[in-house]
Each structure stands twice: as structure tokens, then as C-alpha cells.
Design a protein around this motif. Structure first.
Motif, PDB file in Angstrom:
ATOM      1  N   ASN A  28       7.465  27.940 -35.531  1.00 35.91           N
ATOM      2  CA  ASN A  28       8.514  26.935 -35.668  1.00 35.91           C
ATOM      3  C   ASN A  28       9.509  27.097 -34.523  1.00 35.91           C
ATOM      4  OD1 ASN A  28      10.714  25.344 -36.344  1.00 35.91           O
ATOM      5  ND2 ASN A  28      10.682  25.892 -38.497  1.00 35.91           N
ATOM      6  N   PRO A  29       9.589  26.124 -33.611  1.00 35.34           N
ATOM      7  CA  PRO A  29      10.490  26.235 -32.460  1.00 35.34           C
ATOM      8  C   PRO A  29      11.966  26.401 -32.836  1.00 35.34           C
ATOM      9  CG  PRO A  29       8.940  24.443 -32.148  1.00 35.34           C
ATOM     10  CD  PRO A  29       8.782  24.904 -33.561  1.00 35.34           C
ATOM     11  N   GLU A  30      12.348  25.960 -34.043  1.00 32.62           N
ATOM     12  CA  GLU A  30      13.746  26.086 -34.459  1.00 32.62           C
ATOM     13  C   GLU A  30      14.121  27.533 -34.804  1.00 32.62           C
ATOM     14  OE1 GLU A  30      14.503  23.234 -37.511  1.00 32.62           O
ATOM     15  OE2 GLU A  30      14.179  21.542 -36.171  1.00 32.62           O
ATOM     16  N   ASN A  31      13.142  28.412 -34.818  1.00 32.20           N
ATOM     17  CA  ASN A  31      13.396  29.826 -35.086  1.00 32.20           C
ATOM     18  C   ASN A  31      13.674  30.627 -33.815  1.00 32.20           C
ATOM     19  OD1 ASN A  31      13.225  29.884 -37.904  1.00 32.20           O
ATOM     20  ND2 ASN A  31      11.001  29.858 -37.823  1.00 32.20           N
ATOM     21  N   LEU A  89       0.815  -1.197   0.000  1.00 33.21           N
ATOM     22  CA  LEU A  89       0.000   0.000   0.000  1.00 33.21           C
ATOM     23  C   LEU A  89       0.856   1.258   0.000  1.00 33.21           C
ATOM     24  CD1 LEU A  89      -2.883  -0.884   2.468  1.00 33.21           C
ATOM     25  CD2 LEU A  89      -3.026  -0.596  -0.001  1.00 33.21           C
ATOM     26  N   SER A  90       1.941   1.240   0.769  1.00 36.60           N
ATOM     27  CA  SER A  90       2.767   2.439   0.809  1.00 36.60           C
ATOM     28  C   SER A  90       3.422   2.688  -0.538  1.00 36.60           C
ATOM     29  CB  SER A  90       3.823   2.332   1.907  1.00 36.60           C
ATOM     30  OG  SER A  90       4.754   1.315   1.581  1.00 36.60           O
ATOM     31  N   GLY A  91       3.755   1.652  -1.285  1.00 35.86           N
ATOM     32  CA  GLY A  91       4.312   1.822  -2.625  1.00 35.86           C
ATOM     33  C   GLY A  91       3.311   2.454  -3.566  1.00 35.86           C
ATOM     34  N   GLU A  92       2.038   2.078  -3.475  1.00 30.85           N
ATOM     35  CA  GLU A  92       1.000   2.663  -4.323  1.00 30.85           C
ATOM     36  C   GLU A  92       0.786   4.126  -3.968  1.00 30.85           C
ATOM     37  OE1 GLU A  92      -2.580   0.361  -4.253  1.00 30.85           O
ATOM     38  OE2 GLU A  92      -1.512  -1.487  -4.714  1.00 30.85           O
ATOM     39  N   ASP A  93       0.791   4.418  -2.682  1.00 30.62           N
ATOM     40  CA  ASP A  93       0.587   5.795  -2.254  1.00 30.62           C
ATOM     41  C   ASP A  93       1.685   6.701  -2.787  1.00 30.62           C
ATOM     42  OD1 ASP A  93      -1.666   5.095  -0.904  1.00 30.62           O
ATOM     43  OD2 ASP A  93      -0.712   5.012   1.069  1.00 30.62           O
ATOM     44  N   VAL A  94       2.904   6.236  -2.772  1.00 33.13           N
ATOM     45  CA  VAL A  94       4.022   7.044  -3.245  1.00 33.13           C
ATOM     46  C   VAL A  94       3.844   7.360  -4.717  1.00 33.13           C
ATOM     47  CG1 VAL A  94       6.496   7.025  -3.711  1.00 33.13           C
ATOM     48  CG2 VAL A  94       5.650   6.250  -1.502  1.00 33.13           C
ATOM     49  N   LYS A  95       3.461   6.367  -5.519  1.00 34.60           N
ATOM     50  CA  LYS A  95       3.270   6.597  -6.943  1.00 34.60           C
ATOM     51  C   LYS A  95       2.161   7.596  -7.208  1.00 34.60           C
ATOM     52  CE  LYS A  95       4.786   2.061  -8.493  1.00 34.60           C
ATOM     53  NZ  LYS A  95       4.363   0.794  -9.065  1.00 34.60           N
ATOM     54  N   GLU A  96       1.057   7.476  -6.507  1.00 34.96           N
ATOM     55  CA  GLU A  96      -0.090   8.343  -6.748  1.00 34.96           C
ATOM     56  C   GLU A  96       0.151   9.764  -6.251  1.00 34.96           C
ATOM     57  OE1 GLU A  96      -3.624   6.626  -5.178  1.00 34.96           O
ATOM     58  OE2 GLU A  96      -3.391   4.799  -6.324  1.00 34.96           O
ATOM     59  N   ASN A  97       0.892   9.911  -5.163  1.00 31.06           N
ATOM     60  CA  ASN A  97       1.060  11.217  -4.552  1.00 31.06           C
ATOM     61  C   ASN A  97       2.334  11.941  -4.976  1.00 31.06           C
ATOM     62  OD1 ASN A  97      -1.338  11.013  -3.134  1.00 31.06           O
ATOM     63  ND2 ASN A  97      -0.367   9.866  -1.480  1.00 31.06           N
ATOM     64  N   THR A  98       3.154  11.312  -5.802  1.00 28.04           N
ATOM     65  CA  THR A  98       4.365  11.963  -6.264  1.00 28.04           C
ATOM     66  C   THR A  98       4.004  12.993  -7.322  1.00 28.04           C
ATOM     67  OG1 THR A  98       5.636   9.955  -5.863  1.00 28.04           O
ATOM     68  CG2 THR A  98       6.617  11.591  -7.325  1.00 28.04           C
ATOM     69  N   PRO A  99       4.360  14.251  -7.101  1.00 29.10           N
ATOM     70  CA  PRO A  99       4.012  15.270  -8.099  1.00 29.10           C
ATOM     71  C   PRO A  99       4.793  15.044  -9.391  1.00 29.10           C
ATOM     72  CG  PRO A  99       5.383  16.206  -6.384  1.00 29.10           C
ATOM     73  CD  PRO A  99       5.071  14.800  -5.970  1.00 29.10           C
ATOM     74  N   LYS A 100       4.140  15.333 -10.505  1.00 33.20           N
ATOM     75  CA  LYS A 100       4.797  15.224 -11.800  1.00 33.20           C
ATOM     76  C   LYS A 100       5.724  16.422 -11.960  1.00 33.20           C
ATOM     77  CE  LYS A 100       1.297  12.526 -13.914  1.00 33.20           C
ATOM     78  NZ  LYS A 100       0.019  12.462 -14.443  1.00 33.20           N
ATOM     79  N   ALA A 101       6.839  16.187 -12.606  1.00 25.93           N
ATOM     80  CA  ALA A 101       7.807  17.258 -12.819  1.00 25.93           C
ATOM     81  C   ALA A 101       7.213  18.301 -13.758  1.00 25.93           C
ATOM     82  CB  ALA A 101       9.082  16.689 -13.421  1.00 25.93           C
ATOM     83  N   THR A 102       7.430  19.535 -13.427  1.00 24.79           N
ATOM     84  CA  THR A 102       7.000  20.614 -14.308  1.00 24.79           C
ATOM     85  C   THR A 102       8.235  21.213 -14.960  1.00 24.79           C
ATOM     86  OG1 THR A 102       7.087  22.172 -12.485  1.00 24.79           O
ATOM     87  CG2 THR A 102       4.951  21.184 -12.969  1.00 24.79           C
ATOM     88  N   LEU A 103       8.082  21.624 -16.177  1.00 23.85           N
ATOM     89  CA  LEU A 103       9.196  22.198 -16.908  1.00 23.85           C
ATOM     90  C   LEU A 103       9.284  23.688 -16.611  1.00 23.85           C
ATOM     91  CD1 LEU A 103       8.539  20.396 -20.297  1.00 23.85           C
ATOM     92  CD2 LEU A 103      10.185  19.771 -18.541  1.00 23.85           C
ATOM     93  N   ALA A 104      10.478  24.140 -16.377  1.00 23.79           N
ATOM     94  CA  ALA A 104      10.680  25.557 -16.070  1.00 23.79           C
ATOM     95  C   ALA A 104      10.667  26.381 -17.352  1.00 23.79           C
ATOM     96  CB  ALA A 104      12.000  25.749 -15.347  1.00 23.79           C
ATOM     97  N   ASP A 105       9.992  27.513 -17.305  1.00 22.89           N
ATOM     98  CA  ASP A 105       9.982  28.418 -18.448  1.00 22.89           C
ATOM     99  C   ASP A 105      11.351  29.061 -18.622  1.00 22.89           C
ATOM    100  OD1 ASP A 105       7.365  27.956 -19.129  1.00 22.89           O
ATOM    101  OD2 ASP A 105       6.582  29.704 -18.081  1.00 22.89           O
ATOM    102  N   GLN A 106      11.723  29.240 -19.875  1.00 18.52           N
ATOM    103  CA  GLN A 106      12.968  29.908 -20.228  1.00 18.52           C
ATOM    104  C   GLN A 106      12.646  31.014 -21.225  1.00 18.52           C
ATOM    105  OE1 GLN A 106      15.131  26.643 -21.918  1.00 18.52           O
ATOM    106  NE2 GLN A 106      15.706  25.803 -19.955  1.00 18.52           N
ATOM    107  N   ASN A 107      13.522  31.984 -21.324  1.00 16.81           N
ATOM    108  CA  ASN A 107      13.346  33.046 -22.317  1.00 16.81           C
ATOM    109  C   ASN A 107      13.977  32.616 -23.631  1.00 16.81           C
ATOM    110  OD1 ASN A 107      11.923  34.850 -20.720  1.00 16.81           O
ATOM    111  ND2 ASN A 107      13.778  35.694 -19.852  1.00 16.81           N
ATOM    112  N   TRP A 108      13.257  32.900 -24.727  1.00 21.16           N
ATOM    113  CA  TRP A 108      13.693  32.544 -26.075  1.00 21.16           C
ATOM    114  C   TRP A 108      13.595  33.776 -26.967  1.00 21.16           C
ATOM    115  CZ3 TRP A 108      15.396  27.599 -26.499  1.00 21.16           C
ATOM    116  CH2 TRP A 108      14.987  26.693 -25.529  1.00 21.16           C
ATOM    117  N   VAL A 109      14.653  34.031 -27.734  1.00 24.80           N
ATOM    118  CA  VAL A 109      14.680  35.149 -28.676  1.00 24.80           C
ATOM    119  C   VAL A 109      14.307  34.605 -30.053  1.00 24.80           C
ATOM    120  CG1 VAL A 109      16.128  36.918 -29.738  1.00 24.80           C
ATOM    121  CG2 VAL A 109      16.439  36.318 -27.327  1.00 24.80           C
ATOM    122  N   PHE A 110      13.401  35.302 -30.723  1.00 24.11           N
ATOM    123  CA  PHE A 110      12.975  34.927 -32.076  1.00 24.11           C
ATOM    124  C   PHE A 110      14.085  35.308 -33.045  1.00 24.11           C
ATOM    125  CE2 PHE A 110      10.157  35.962 -35.864  1.00 24.11           C
ATOM    126  CZ  PHE A 110       9.942  34.631 -36.209  1.00 24.11           C
TER     127      PHE A 110
END
Length: 112
Positions: free
Chosen positions: A54-57, A23-44
Motif C-alpha cells: 500500500n503506497p499510503e504506508n 515533416l520537422s514537426g513530426e520528427d520532433v514528436k517522435e524523437n522527443t524523449p519521454k520524461a522519466t520519473l526520478a526515484d526517491q527514498n521512502w520510509v515504510f
């Protein structure tokens, strides 16, 4: 009789212990937050084409020079596994890029 009782208690303890572990193994899987990606600055940069979808731009970099209201200068978005900004088609970010909408602080414009 005493031996049977001791074996029963030992078996019950093992059974309960393994159930609690499962049960504790199941709880860990369900309650583990998903990783969020950090925003970065991008110049066009228009490295491949003039298509802002187009992301390659884009190149990772500072957008502090992006002041103005006319042309796309940069965006703020997380990076994908290839090191390009994630711009999902028809996403709110994609719509803001197309509309040159700076209201959410993730689209930056310039005057030239």
C-alpha cells in the motif's frame, strides 16, 4: 512568360517550405524523449496498515538508518501524482518488497 515562371517558383517554394515544416514537426514528436520519473527514498511507516504494497504506508525520507536484514524499512521508487511511491502490482519492485530482496538497491531492511 517571366511572370508565370516567377509564380511557379514562388508556389514551389511555398509548397516545399510547408512540407519541410510538417515533416520537422513530426520528427520532433517522435524523437522527443519521454520524461522519466526520478526515484526517491521512502520510509515504510505503516500509517494506514502493515501492508507493504500500500503506497499510503510510506513517507518520503532518508533510508540511511535502514540497516539490517529482518523487516522492511524503506524503498526507492518514483512518486505518483498524489505524492506516494509507485508500486505496481506484480512488478519487479513489488516482488522484491514481498521477498525482502535488497539485491537491486531499492528495498531497505532493518533488524527491529
Amino acid at each position: 512568360m517571366k511572370r508565370k515562371k516567377m509564380l511557379f517558383v514562388l508556389a514551389a517554394a511555398l509548397l516545399l517550405g510547408s512540407g519541410a515544416y510538417a515533416l520537422s514537426g513530426e520528427d520532433v514528436k517522435e524523437n522527443t524523449p519521454k520524461a522519466t520519473l526520478a526515484d526517491q527514498n521512502w520510509v515504510f511507516t505503516q500509517a494506514v496498515s502493515s501492508d507493504p504494497m500500500n503506497p499510503e504506508n510510506y513517507a518520503e525520507g532518508s533510508t540511511t538508518h535502514c540497516t539490517g536484514v529482518l523487516n522492511l524499512c524503506g524503498i526507492k521508487a518514483p512518486a505518483d501524482e498524489n505524492g506516494n511511491p509507485i508500486i505496481e502490482p506484480n512488478s519487479p519492485l513489488a516482488q522484491r518488497i514481498q521477498n525482502k530482496d535488497t539485491s537491486q538497491g531499492d528495498v531497505f531492511l532493518r533488524n527491529d
